[in-house]
Structure formats: C-alpha cells, structure tokens
Motif scaffolding. Structure first.
Motif, PDB file in Angstrom:
ATOM      1  N   PHE A   1      72.543  17.256 -14.229  1.00 22.61           N
ATOM      2  CA  PHE A   1      71.948  18.216 -15.138  1.00 22.61           C
ATOM      3  C   PHE A   1      72.332  19.634 -14.723  1.00 22.61           C
ATOM      4  O   PHE A   1      72.635  19.889 -13.560  1.00 22.61           O
ATOM      5  CB  PHE A   1      70.416  18.089 -15.115  1.00 22.61           C
ATOM      6  CG  PHE A   1      69.919  16.790 -15.652  1.00 22.61           C
ATOM      7  CD1 PHE A   1      69.635  16.641 -16.998  1.00 22.61           C
ATOM      8  CD2 PHE A   1      69.719  15.701 -14.806  1.00 22.61           C
ATOM      9  CE1 PHE A   1      69.177  15.432 -17.493  1.00 22.61           C
ATOM     10  CE2 PHE A   1      69.259  14.501 -15.291  1.00 22.61           C
ATOM     11  CZ  PHE A   1      68.990  14.360 -16.647  1.00 22.61           C
TER      12      PHE A   1
ATOM     13  N   GLU B   1      71.202  23.660 -14.351  1.00 21.00           N
ATOM     14  CA  GLU B   1      70.095  24.614 -14.291  1.00 21.00           C
ATOM     15  C   GLU B   1      70.351  25.761 -15.269  1.00 21.00           C
ATOM     16  O   GLU B   1      69.427  26.342 -15.814  1.00 21.00           O
ATOM     17  CB  GLU B   1      69.928  25.192 -12.881  1.00 21.00           C
ATOM     18  CG  GLU B   1      69.214  24.283 -11.923  1.00 21.00           C
ATOM     19  CD  GLU B   1      70.137  23.256 -11.259  1.00 21.00           C
ATOM     20  OE1 GLU B   1      69.618  22.399 -10.534  1.00 21.00           O
ATOM     21  OE2 GLU B   1      71.364  23.300 -11.455  1.00 21.00           O
TER      22      GLU B   1
ATOM     23  N   LYS C   1      68.231  20.864 -17.010  1.00 22.00           N
ATOM     24  CA  LYS C   1      67.027  20.515 -16.252  1.00 22.00           C
ATOM     25  C   LYS C   1      65.802  21.148 -16.884  1.00 22.00           C
ATOM     26  O   LYS C   1      65.903  22.183 -17.552  1.00 22.00           O
ATOM     27  CB  LYS C   1      67.140  21.006 -14.803  1.00 22.00           C
ATOM     28  CG  LYS C   1      67.976  20.127 -13.932  1.00 22.00           C
ATOM     29  CD  LYS C   1      67.840  20.545 -12.487  1.00 22.00           C
ATOM     30  CE  LYS C   1      68.600  19.579 -11.604  1.00 22.00           C
ATOM     31  NZ  LYS C   1      68.525  19.955 -10.203  1.00 22.00           N
ATOM     32  N   ASN C   2      64.645  20.556 -16.637  1.00 23.09           N
ATOM     33  CA  ASN C   2      63.403  21.167 -17.100  1.00 23.09           C
ATOM     34  C   ASN C   2      63.304  22.585 -16.557  1.00 23.09           C
ATOM     35  O   ASN C   2      63.578  22.821 -15.384  1.00 23.09           O
ATOM     36  CB  ASN C   2      62.199  20.342 -16.651  1.00 23.09           C
ATOM     37  CG  ASN C   2      62.105  19.037 -17.415  1.00 23.09           C
ATOM     38  OD1 ASN C   2      62.558  18.935 -18.554  1.00 23.09           O
ATOM     39  ND2 ASN C   2      61.528  18.032 -16.791  1.00 23.09           N
TER      40      ASN C   2
END
Length: 174
Positions: free
Chosen positions: A93, A95, A120-121
């Motif tokens: 993922f 950032e 990413k979350n």
C-alpha cells in the motif's frame, strides 16, 4: 503544460511526515521534475518510490534518459496501464499517492475507486491539475468525497498548477 517548479515541489514535500518504511506511489504520463524530486526525497529518507508510467512512450522516455533511476534501491519505474482491473502490486500500500497523469473525465471515478484500495488508511492522494481548471477541480473533489476520502483541499502551487489533497478515511467503504 509547463513543468512544476522544483522549489514548489520541495515545499509541498514537507507534508510528508517522517516515518520508517514509507511507500510513495506516483501515476504519471509526463514531466521529469516531480519524479526527479520524489526520487531524491525518497533516496534521502530511504523510502520506496514507485513511478507508474501510464503511457509506454513516457516509460521509454524516462528509462532511456535515466532521468529517475540513480537510486535503484529505493526507486522503481514501471509501465502501468490504468485499464488494469486492480492497482494493487505485490500486496503493498502507499502512504502517499501522487497523480500527475491526465485521466479522462469518464475514467476518473474508476481511477478513484481503484486508487482507494492501494492507499493505506489515513494515507493521502495528491492530484495535480492545471490551476485554471475549475471544473476539473470540482469533479475531482466530488469524486473523492463520494468515494470515502475526507479533508479534501486544493492548494495553488505556482502560476500553472494546483494540487488537490485528500485523505483516505480510516475504516470506511471501499
């Protein structure tokens, strides 16, 4: 369209919070200044940088000119078709996801949906558009908010460029 000014890019890169093992993605079909700045920034901080060239011509230009690959251990340059069913690569993922590729209006919603799944979350997407493109800014902003991105803002970088920045909402939709 004119290249983004290097000093403006370096100022923008200050939003990247220091953290170990960051992964920065970039979808692009033109330009060398932003990839060069991201490459140098990631090499300095030992972050991974993946330049996804959305046209074969651009990929060939970047790799033949060696404009981005001096730091082969932190940077990867790949040809990447936006028509792929998924943007996930090796289960990794991002950032931060930079977007300088010209994405057709009819393909933007699908792009946002696929991009959401590889960020990413609480990660950020940064979409670069011409500064005078008010309608495009409005469309991107609407699409991001409809597809679970929050805190969407736009910043004028220089006389030519604006960047829309939005955060992937933690634990929502997808």
């Amino acid at each position: 369209m004119k290249e983004i000014e290097e000093n403006e890019i370096n100022t923008l890169l200050q939003i990247i919070a220091p953290a170990p093992l960051l992964r920065i993605g970039h979808f692009s079909d033109q330009g060398t200044t932003l990839p060069r700045c991201l490459d140098a920034f990631c090499a300095t901080h030992t972050y991974d940088y993946l330049l996804n060239c959305t046209s074969q011509t651009y990929h060939d230009h970047i790799t033949q000119q060696s404009k981005v690959q001096p730091y082969a251990d932190t940077t990867a340059v790949k040809y990447f078709s936006l028509e792929r069913p998924s943007y996930m690569q090796h289960g990794k993922f991002y950032e931060y996801l930079f977007v300088t590729a010209d994405i057709e209006p009819s393909a933007r919603e699908t792009f946002v949906q696929k991009a959401y799944k590889v960020i990413k979350n609480a990660g950020l997407i940064l979409i670069f558009i011409p500064k005078n493109a008010q309608e495009e800014t409005a469309q991107w902003t609407m699409l991001l908010e409809e597809h679970y991105f929050v805190a969407t803002n736009s910043i004028d970088l220089d006389r030519e460029w604006r960047v829309i920045i939005s955060k992937k909402m933690h634990g929502w939709g997808g």
